[in-house]
Scaffold this active site. Structure first.
Site, PDB file in Angstrom:
ATOM      1  N   LYS A  93      -6.969  11.431  -9.814  1.00 29.46           N
ATOM      2  CA  LYS A  93      -6.500  10.075 -10.118  1.00 29.46           C
ATOM      3  C   LYS A  93      -6.406   9.325  -8.815  1.00 29.46           C
ATOM      4  O   LYS A  93      -5.832   9.822  -7.844  1.00 29.46           O
ATOM      5  CB  LYS A  93      -5.111  10.165 -10.780  1.00 29.46           C
ATOM      6  CG  LYS A  93      -4.515   8.828 -11.122  1.00 29.46           C
ATOM      7  CD  LYS A  93      -4.852   8.433 -12.541  1.00 29.46           C
ATOM      8  CE  LYS A  93      -4.690   6.954 -12.805  1.00 29.46           C
ATOM      9  NZ  LYS A  93      -5.846   6.102 -12.434  1.00 29.46           N
ATOM     10  N   GLN A 114      -3.473  10.373  -1.605  1.00 29.12           N
ATOM     11  CA  GLN A 114      -3.250  10.220  -3.040  1.00 29.12           C
ATOM     12  C   GLN A 114      -2.746  11.512  -3.685  1.00 29.12           C
ATOM     13  O   GLN A 114      -1.915  11.481  -4.598  1.00 29.12           O
ATOM     14  CB  GLN A 114      -4.572   9.792  -3.696  1.00 29.12           C
ATOM     15  CG  GLN A 114      -4.422   9.205  -5.076  1.00 29.12           C
ATOM     16  CD  GLN A 114      -4.004   7.742  -5.062  1.00 29.12           C
ATOM     17  OE1 GLN A 114      -4.570   6.934  -4.347  1.00 29.12           O
ATOM     18  NE2 GLN A 114      -3.008   7.406  -5.849  1.00 29.12           N
ATOM     19  N   LYS A 117       0.965  11.617  -2.884  1.00 25.69           N
ATOM     20  CA  LYS A 117       1.640  10.489  -3.550  1.00 25.69           C
ATOM     21  C   LYS A 117       1.778  10.771  -5.045  1.00 25.69           C
ATOM     22  O   LYS A 117       2.837  10.594  -5.637  1.00 25.69           O
ATOM     23  CB  LYS A 117       0.796   9.228  -3.336  1.00 25.69           C
ATOM     24  CG  LYS A 117       1.335   8.000  -4.028  1.00 25.69           C
ATOM     25  CD  LYS A 117       0.372   6.833  -3.917  1.00 25.69           C
ATOM     26  CE  LYS A 117      -0.157   6.713  -2.501  1.00 25.69           C
ATOM     27  NZ  LYS A 117      -0.785   5.436  -2.236  1.00 25.69           N
ATOM     28  N   LYS A 129     -10.213   9.467  -4.843  1.00 24.76           N
ATOM     29  CA  LYS A 129     -10.406   8.072  -4.427  1.00 24.76           C
ATOM     30  C   LYS A 129     -11.898   7.805  -4.388  1.00 24.76           C
ATOM     31  O   LYS A 129     -12.688   8.729  -4.192  1.00 24.76           O
ATOM     32  CB  LYS A 129      -9.806   7.856  -3.027  1.00 24.76           C
ATOM     33  CG  LYS A 129      -9.520   6.421  -2.698  1.00 24.76           C
ATOM     34  CD  LYS A 129      -8.173   5.973  -3.209  1.00 24.76           C
ATOM     35  CE  LYS A 129      -7.993   4.473  -3.055  1.00 24.76           C
ATOM     36  NZ  LYS A 129      -6.650   4.026  -3.416  1.00 24.76           N
ATOM     37  N   GLY A 168      -7.977   0.493  -9.817  1.00 22.38           N
ATOM     38  CA  GLY A 168      -8.363  -0.481  -8.802  1.00 22.38           C
ATOM     39  C   GLY A 168      -7.814  -0.150  -7.433  1.00 22.38           C
ATOM     40  O   GLY A 168      -7.005   0.765  -7.259  1.00 22.38           O
ATOM     41  N   ASP A 169      -8.278  -0.874  -6.452  1.00 16.27           N
ATOM     42  CA  ASP A 169      -7.761  -0.840  -5.080  1.00 16.27           C
ATOM     43  C   ASP A 169      -8.300  -2.123  -4.441  1.00 16.27           C
ATOM     44  O   ASP A 169      -8.645  -3.064  -5.174  1.00 16.27           O
ATOM     45  CB  ASP A 169      -8.244   0.428  -4.339  1.00 16.27           C
ATOM     46  CG  ASP A 169      -7.548   0.631  -3.000  1.00 16.27           C
ATOM     47  OD1 ASP A 169      -6.376   1.017  -2.988  1.00 16.27           O
ATOM     48  OD2 ASP A 169      -8.166   0.382  -1.941  1.00 16.27           O
ATOM     49  N   THR A 213       2.735  -1.839  -8.215  1.00 17.36           N
ATOM     50  CA  THR A 213       2.791  -1.380  -6.819  1.00 17.36           C
ATOM     51  C   THR A 213       3.770  -2.240  -6.012  1.00 17.36           C
ATOM     52  O   THR A 213       4.623  -1.726  -5.283  1.00 17.36           O
ATOM     53  CB  THR A 213       1.392  -1.395  -6.173  1.00 17.36           C
ATOM     54  OG1 THR A 213       0.483  -0.719  -7.047  1.00 17.36           O
ATOM     55  CG2 THR A 213       1.403  -0.706  -4.825  1.00 17.36           C
ATOM     56  N   ASN A 244      -3.183  -8.000  -4.754  1.00 15.49           N
ATOM     57  CA  ASN A 244      -2.337  -7.490  -5.827  1.00 15.49           C
ATOM     58  C   ASN A 244      -0.981  -6.996  -5.322  1.00 15.49           C
ATOM     59  O   ASN A 244       0.069  -7.401  -5.832  1.00 15.49           O
ATOM     60  CB  ASN A 244      -3.085  -6.368  -6.566  1.00 15.49           C
ATOM     61  CG  ASN A 244      -2.210  -5.687  -7.588  1.00 15.49           C
ATOM     62  OD1 ASN A 244      -1.612  -4.661  -7.316  1.00 15.49           O
ATOM     63  ND2 ASN A 244      -2.081  -6.288  -8.762  1.00 15.49           N
ATOM     64  N   SER A 381      -0.001   3.704 -13.631  1.00 12.34           N
ATOM     65  CA  SER A 381      -1.326   4.109 -14.129  1.00 12.34           C
ATOM     66  C   SER A 381      -1.195   5.367 -14.990  1.00 12.34           C
ATOM     67  O   SER A 381      -1.834   5.486 -16.036  1.00 12.34           O
ATOM     68  CB  SER A 381      -2.273   4.403 -12.966  1.00 12.34           C
ATOM     69  OG  SER A 381      -2.915   3.224 -12.549  1.00 12.34           O
TER      70      SER A 381
HETATM   71  P1  NDP Z   1      -6.478  -6.605  -2.861  1.00 16.64           P
HETATM   72  O1  NDP Z   1      -7.951  -6.545  -2.688  1.00 16.64           O
HETATM   73  O2  NDP Z   1      -5.902  -7.198  -4.073  1.00 16.64           O
HETATM   74  O3  NDP Z   1      -5.838  -7.375  -1.618  1.00 16.64           O
HETATM   75  C1  NDP Z   1      -6.020  -6.953  -0.311  1.00 16.64           C
HETATM   76  C2  NDP Z   1      -5.393  -7.964   0.618  1.00 16.64           C
HETATM   77  O4  NDP Z   1      -5.458  -7.463   1.955  1.00 16.64           O
HETATM   78  C3  NDP Z   1      -6.136  -9.282   0.633  1.00 16.64           C
HETATM   79  O5  NDP Z   1      -5.234 -10.297   0.967  1.00 16.64           O
HETATM   80  C4  NDP Z   1      -7.150  -9.067   1.733  1.00 16.64           C
HETATM   81  O6  NDP Z   1      -7.626 -10.264   2.315  1.00 16.64           O
HETATM   82  C5  NDP Z   1      -6.332  -8.284   2.727  1.00 16.64           C
HETATM   83  N1  NDP Z   1      -7.222  -7.416   3.520  1.00 16.64           N
HETATM   84  C6  NDP Z   1      -8.143  -6.543   3.062  1.00 16.64           C
HETATM   85  N2  NDP Z   1      -8.780  -5.934   4.070  1.00 16.64           N
HETATM   86  C7  NDP Z   1      -8.241  -6.447   5.188  1.00 16.64           C
HETATM   87  C8  NDP Z   1      -8.463  -6.222   6.555  1.00 16.64           C
HETATM   88  N3  NDP Z   1      -9.393  -5.346   6.982  1.00 16.64           N
HETATM   89  N4  NDP Z   1      -7.704  -6.916   7.438  1.00 16.64           N
HETATM   90  C9  NDP Z   1      -6.760  -7.789   6.997  1.00 16.64           C
HETATM   91  N5  NDP Z   1      -6.506  -8.043   5.715  1.00 16.64           N
HETATM   92  C10 NDP Z   1      -7.232  -7.381   4.834  1.00 16.64           C
HETATM   93  O7  NDP Z   1      -5.963  -5.116  -2.637  1.00 16.64           O
HETATM   94  P2  NDP Z   1      -4.574  -4.465  -3.058  1.00 16.64           P
HETATM   95  O8  NDP Z   1      -3.491  -5.472  -2.930  1.00 16.64           O
HETATM   96  O9  NDP Z   1      -4.776  -3.766  -4.328  1.00 16.64           O
HETATM   97  O10 NDP Z   1      -4.406  -3.337  -1.941  1.00 16.64           O
HETATM   98  C11 NDP Z   1      -3.752  -3.597  -0.685  1.00 16.64           C
HETATM   99  C12 NDP Z   1      -3.355  -2.263  -0.062  1.00 16.64           C
HETATM  100  O11 NDP Z   1      -2.465  -1.574  -0.944  1.00 16.64           O
HETATM  101  C13 NDP Z   1      -4.493  -1.283   0.216  1.00 16.64           C
HETATM  102  O12 NDP Z   1      -4.166  -0.526   1.359  1.00 16.64           O
HETATM  103  C14 NDP Z   1      -4.462  -0.380  -1.011  1.00 16.64           C
HETATM  104  O13 NDP Z   1      -5.050   0.872  -0.751  1.00 16.64           O
HETATM  105  C15 NDP Z   1      -2.967  -0.277  -1.223  1.00 16.64           C
HETATM  106  N6  NDP Z   1      -2.549   0.135  -2.555  1.00 16.64           N
HETATM  107  C16 NDP Z   1      -2.921  -0.591  -3.661  1.00 16.64           C
HETATM  108  C17 NDP Z   1      -2.472  -0.192  -4.912  1.00 16.64           C
HETATM  109  C18 NDP Z   1      -2.746  -1.003  -6.128  1.00 16.64           C
HETATM  110  O14 NDP Z   1      -2.174  -0.672  -7.188  1.00 16.64           O
HETATM  111  N7  NDP Z   1      -3.547  -2.051  -6.078  1.00 16.64           N
HETATM  112  C19 NDP Z   1      -1.668   1.029  -5.085  1.00 16.64           C
HETATM  113  C20 NDP Z   1      -1.270   1.661  -3.849  1.00 16.64           C
HETATM  114  C21 NDP Z   1      -1.736   1.227  -2.657  1.00 16.64           C
HETATM  115  P3  NDP Z   1      -9.061 -10.856   1.870  1.00 16.64           P
HETATM  116  O15 NDP Z   1      -8.806 -11.607   0.620  1.00 16.64           O
HETATM  117  O16 NDP Z   1      -9.456 -11.719   3.023  1.00 16.64           O
HETATM  118  O17 NDP Z   1      -9.978  -9.699   1.717  1.00 16.64           O
END
Ligand code: NDP
Length: 449
Positions: A93, A114, A117, A129, A168-169, A213, A244, A381
């Site tokens: 997962k 993961q 976690k 992943k 998603g991620d 999250t 997200n 999830s």
């Molecule tokens: P999203 O794609 O929804 O959002 C990512 C955000 O981070 C955007 O604002 C993006 O900006 C910014 N970003 C992405 N890459 C970079 C970078 N290299 N430098 C600076 N900013 C960056 O992703 P999520 O919110 O889902 O995920 C964010 C983090 O949380 C990740 O590390 C993910 O692995 C982790 N996570 C997510 C979960 C989930 O349920 N979604 C669960 C647990 C962890 P831009 O729009 O410019 O790309």
């Protein structure tokens, strides 16, 4: 007694030797293994069963070609991956990430994280992943759909509700999950709803998954603050990201009475001393898929700064990195501490470097590690999988209530383990040890597989 520090160093050296270029993977393995030495010392059976050597080797890695046609009729080729890391506790997962930076090192690091976690959630899920080096930015809806369909045309044979359940991620939200699910359903000719999570609520998705999250992060941080009798009301919070995790972290922080003054994307960050207007952020990022700097058009009092790292120079009580890995380096950590930060909660995966974490700990900053603090997403999830299995849907409040209990339980586990193994208050070590024991015991029970 065998020298467990030496055992850990041996395994780490092997990991580096086998894949010298996989720096992100090395870092996470180092973070986990170096903190579990006390558990290894009290449980020599783990070394005897070569559990560390087994855990650092994925059960399976799948890498594949993803050809698709863009709107101009040009053929594009991306690389797709799925890392099936560990299925001791349940089906693999973990999310799918679509971002140009995606490579095997990053996915192995995320899959390894993961595994632990997922164990912390107490729910029956293993760890994996996946993703692709595809950049959804600037692509039309049609292009994203074609890409998702091509990606699933290969991935489908490796996943299933009892085999591997992606979600998603970064770069994969509700829209992408919809396209992926549509293609899976078409190829399989069956409604295996539990094959993906993060689905729309109209087709077997769970209420509160979108929020999980970010909300979970705040529930964890609140537990950590309550434990020290520090109220969250009135605190100034700096958040990075505007995707997200960041969006729903901001929402819950505001609901708890804190004031969030920043958010960012990969181009830059905004600072709004009056407090972030979340409706405006959602309009820009979720509805229009625009850039965060557009916020200043409707909010001229806010400042926009190019570059991501500057966000950590903003004075705050609580820092919530919610964008991506390694966004808080040592320099940023020093700036936060110099500005009086009292707590850091990791919403993103491994957003703080090992040096930054060590610095926070040395300065006695309350530190909520990603593995524990952002587990709310995968926990819900798993609740989505439960609902899919029983063909029922639970109310938002029921899911949210379970989420709160899970986050409290994770906090308690991390706290208790840190105390039990002689490093009270070190939630990084506490979470790692609690999770490791669960995975290790399940692996032992399964024999040499
Ligand atoms: P999203 O794609 O929804 O959002 C990512 C955000 O981070 C955007 O604002 C993006 O900006 C910014 N970003 C992405 N890459 C970079 C970078 N290299 N430098 C600076 N900013 C960056 O992703 P999520 O919110 O889902 O995920 C964010 C983090 O949380 C990740 O590390 C993910 O692995 C982790 N996570 C997510 C979960 C989930 O349920 N979604 C669960 C647990 C962890 P831009 O729009 O410019 O790309």
């Amino acid at each position: 007694m065998a020298d467990m520090k030496a055992y850990v160093q041996e395994v780490l050296a092997q990991v580096v030797k086998k894949d010298p270029e996989q720096k992100e993977f090395h870092n996470t393995v180092q973070e986990v293994l170096t903190t579990i030495v006390p558990v290894l010392e009290q449980n020599p059976q783990y070394q005897k069963a070569k559990l560390l050597e087994r855990m650092v080797e994925p059960e399976r890695v799948i890498m594949f070609r993803v050809p698709w046609q863009d709107d101009q009729g040009e053929i594009q080729v991306n690389r797709g991956f799925r890392v099936q890391m560990n299925s001791a506790i349940g089906p693999y997962k973990g999310g799918l990430r679509f971002h140009p930076s995606v490579n095997l090192s990053i996915l192995k690091f995320l899959a390894f994280e993961q595994v632990f976690k997922n164990a912390l959630t107490g729910l029956p899920i293993g760890g994996g992943k996946g993703g692709a080096d595809f950049d959804p930015k600037g692509k039309s809806d049609n292009e994203v759909m074609h890409f998702c369909q091509s990606f699933m045309s290969e991935l489908y044979r490796h996943i299933g509700p009892n085999v591997d359940v992606p979600a998603g991620d970064i770069g994969v939200g509700g829209r992408e999950i919809g396209y992926l699910f549509g293609q899976y359903k078409r190829i399989r000719d069956a409604y295996d709803a539990g094959v993906l999570t993060g689905k729309g609520v109209g087709y077997w998705g769970s209420l509160a998954r979108t929020e999980a999250t970010g909300y979970g992060l705040l529930y964890f941080v609140k537990n950590m603050l309550d434990d020290k009798n520090i109220p969250i009301e009135g605190k100034t919070v700096v958040v990075s990201g505007s995707g997200n995790v960041a969006t729903y972290a901001i929402q819950k922080a505001q609901a708890m009475g804190a004031k969030v003054v920043t958010c960012s994307d990969s181009n830059g960050y905004i600072y709004d001393a009056a407090g972030i207007d979340l409706a405006a952020v959602k309009e820009i990022k979720e509805v229009r898929r625009g850039r965060i700097k557009e916020y200043t058009v409707t909010h001229p009092q806010a400042e926009y700064h190019e570059g991501c790292t500057g966000v950590w120079s903003v004075k705050c009580d609580i820092a919530l990195p919610c964008a991506t890995q390694s966004e808080i380096q040592l320099e940023a950590a020093k700036q936060l501490v110099a500005n009086g930060v009292i707590a850091v909660g990791e919403g993103a995966n491994m957003p703080s470097t090992l040096e930054a974490i060590a610095y926070f700990q040395q300065k006695h900053i309350l530190f909520a590690p990603a593995k524990a603090a952002n587990a709310g997403g995968v926990a819900v999830s798993a609740l989505e999988m439960s609902q899919n299995s029983e063909r029922l849907t639970w109310t938002f409040d029921e899911v949210d209530h379970r989420l709160q209990n899970i986050m409290t339980r994770i906090f308690q586990q991390a706290k208790q383990n840190s105390a039990q193994y002689g490093c009270p208050g070190n939630l990084v070590a506490g979470a790692n040890m609690a999770a490791f024991v669960q995975v290790a015991d399940a692996m032992l029970a399964h024999g040499v597989v």
